[in-house]
Design an enzyme around this catalytic site. Structure first.
Site, short mmCIF file in Angstrom:
data_model
loop_
_atom_site.label_atom_id
_atom_site.label_comp_id
_atom_site.label_asym_id
_atom_site.label_seq_id
_atom_site.Cartn_x
_atom_site.Cartn_y
_atom_site.Cartn_z
N PHE A 1 0.81 -1.23 0.00
CA PHE A 1 0.00 0.00 0.00
C PHE A 1 0.83 1.27 0.00
CE2 PHE A 1 0.60 0.22 4.61
CZ PHE A 1 0.54 1.58 4.86
N LYS A 2 2.11 1.17 0.38
CA LYS A 2 2.97 2.34 0.42
C LYS A 2 3.05 3.05 -0.93
CE LYS A 2 4.54 1.36 4.69
NZ LYS A 2 3.98 0.07 5.05
N ASP A 3 2.82 2.31 -2.02
CA ASP A 3 2.88 2.93 -3.35
C ASP A 3 1.83 4.03 -3.52
OD1 ASP A 3 4.97 1.40 -4.48
OD2 ASP A 3 3.59 -0.25 -4.91
N LEU B 1 3.70 6.86 -2.04
CA LEU B 1 5.06 7.15 -2.51
C LEU B 1 5.17 7.29 -4.02
CD1 LEU B 1 6.91 5.24 0.25
CD2 LEU B 1 7.33 7.61 -0.42
N THR C 1 8.13 0.39 2.93
CA THR C 1 8.36 1.81 2.63
C THR C 1 9.64 1.99 1.83
OG1 THR C 1 7.20 2.60 4.57
CG2 THR C 1 8.85 4.06 3.67
#
Ligand SMILES: *Cc1c(COP(=O)(O)O)cnc(C)c1O
Length: 499
Positions: free
Chosen positions: A112-114, A117, A147
């Protein structure tokens, strides 16, 4: 829109908050006022696609950015199929009656960090322009696994930036490690540390707030910033998908606008679930926000007792991205819970620093419990849920998502709450192929040693395709082999930057 430090009087605009990453007093920048949407506005937003919805929400918070510029950045970040492998960006699928998965792992690094980011580097570069800054931006990242890769991909070859990632040598999955040590890009560095995520995060926070180092850096025309969720620019994009998930359930006929939806979030640094809280505060009709911990259950205990106590054993689990005992973003929630009094937050954080614990008063705890519920899943429970969901639904979920499912099941049994529930599915199961396969097979089953054969095996079981970015790792060269002690981070940063 103004941003204040959770620990002091500093007030800055959005561009400055994003560029600095952390407030000079060690607090976190957070909006001094949360924007509100009324019912009519919700109806208006309900028909938008992901990108248009993102613009409508993000521009409320980043009011010093030109809307046309934001639209351009959002289009580049949430591009299908260039960046995301699903046209909806965050599709919602049914897990079982009343339970739905918000799939947050269709981006380039499969976690989900995408969602944050892919956009943050654009925001950072624009924030520099808006502030008239010309110094090179040095992004320091402490990662529990996901991350780091997402930041490396997001900032790779972005002009005017460099990114240095620290990951715990023993604390990431084999695929997560491979993703990072094969990273391409002229401006990327990856360093393993002999310590855990908390060690890395603490050391990085210290580097950020070291005035001497900041001066040395300034002489070199450089400035530090953060791509961790302490940076407000990480959080604001995450608010969007809770709205999207809610509206998607309206489109699927599960909800009518105005009806309540519970949300369960597998939690580590408290960033993802804080975004859900902000969505609720903005007027999205969310019910309980259920905080799901793994064996490192400092947060679920906090929600149940009001006592935050990091003086406990640290466990390395099969959901490594949640192996955290110092949850940075909780500080932002505290700020709102104590009616935006920075002095109170400062005292609590000082107590945490000095004694390793703090306790909320009864009134604040009651306020916390209005919105939040919390539980945790042991390693055995997590594996059992992965197996159970595979057997009953033929769906393969990753260990982080499984922690969420396990905690929700327990919540449901205890409360019989009939409200539909959306579980944040935070990573692709392929990122954790060996743990997932071990959970589905018998405990003593001998697993294939080759990680890539495991990916193929999982693809067969799940009836899914291995994401290209992961199958491609087999042919990539190892480019990053640095390793350091947990006391040496500042020194390593100095060497990398030639200070
Ligand atoms: C980062 C991460 C989490 C924890 O999210 P926080 O915002 O730190 O609470 C959960 N699952 C996965 C897969 C992650 O990468």
């Amino acid at each position: 829109m103004n941003y204040v430090s959770t620990r002091g009087a500093t007030q800055v605009n959005a561009a400055t908050a994003i560029r600095l990453g952390i407030a000079p007093d060690g607090g976190l920048f957070t909006p001094n006022k949360i924007p509100k949407f009324n019912q009519a506005k919700l109806h208006e937003l309900a028909g938008l696609n992901y990108q248009a919805l993102a613009l409508a929400i993000i521009q409320e918070y980043l009011s010093d950015f030109a809307p046309a510029k934001l639209a351009e950045m959002i289009k580049a970040a949430y591009d299908y199929p260039e960046k995301f492998a699903a046209a909806e960006i965050t599709p919602v699928t049914k897990l079982s009656d009343g339970q739905y998965l918000l799939e947050l792992w269709h981006g380039p690094t499969c976690a989900f960090k995408d969602l944050a980011l892919q956009l943050l580097p654009h925001l950072m570069v624009e924030a520099s322009k808006l502030s008239g800054e010309t110094a090179e931006i040095i992004i320091l990242v402490a990662t529990s696994g996901d991350t780091g890769k997402a930041a490396l991909e997001g900032f790779r070859d972005v002009p005017g930036t460099r990114v240095i990632v620290f990951y715990p040598e023993e604390g990431v999955s084999p695929i997560q490690r491979l993703q990072m040590v094969t990273q391409l890009g002229e401006n990327t560095e990856v360093v393993a540390i002999k310590g855990n995520f908390d060690d890395a995060q603490n050391a990085v926070k210290q580097i950020f707030t070291d005035p001497e180092l900041a001066k040395t850096l300034a002489k070199q025309q450089m400035v530090f910033s953060s791509a961790n969720s302490i940076n407000w620019g990480r959080l604001v994009p995450q608010i969007v998908y809770y709205f999207y998930g809610y509206f998607e359930l309206c489109r699927q006929g599960v909800l009518k606008i105005g009806e309540k939806l519970n949300v369960t979030v597998p939690t580590g640094n408290f960033g993802n679930i804080l975004a859900a809280y902000l969505a609720k505060e903005m007027g999205l009709p969310l019910g309980k926000l259920i905080c799901a911990s793994n064996s490192n259950n400092v947060l679920s205990e906090f929600i149940n007792t009001g006592i935050y106590n990091r003086q406990r054993d640290f466990y390395t689990t099969i959901s490594p991205s949640m192996d955290i005992l110092i949850s940075s973003n909780l500080e932002r929630l505290l700020y709102y819970l104590v009616n935006q009094k920075p002095q109170v937050v400062k005292e609590l954080m000082q107590e945490l620093q000095e004694t390793g614990r703090y306790q909320l008063d009864q009134e604040t705890l009651a306020r916390l419990k209005q919105d939040f519920d919390g539980g945790f899943a042991s390693e055995d429970e997590t594996k059992q849920v992965i197996r159970q969901i595979y057997q009953t639904e033929k769906i393969v979920i990753d260990p982080h998502t499984a922690v969420g499912v396990a905690v929700y099941q327990e919540y449901q049994q205890a409360t019989l709450d009939p409200t539909p529930n959306l579980i944040a599915s935070t990573a692709s199961p392929f990122k954790f192929a060996s743990s997932v396969l071990q959970a589905i097979k018998k405990e003593d089953a001998q697993l294939e040693q080759d990680e890539f054969k495991l990916l193929d095996e999982l693809a067969q079981l799940a009836q899914m395709k291995v994401p290209d970015s992961l199958s491609g790792l087999a042919k990539q060269k190892i480019l990053h082999q640095k390793i350091c002690a947990k006391t040496e981070l500042a020194q390593v940063v100095g060497e990398i930057l030639g200070l």
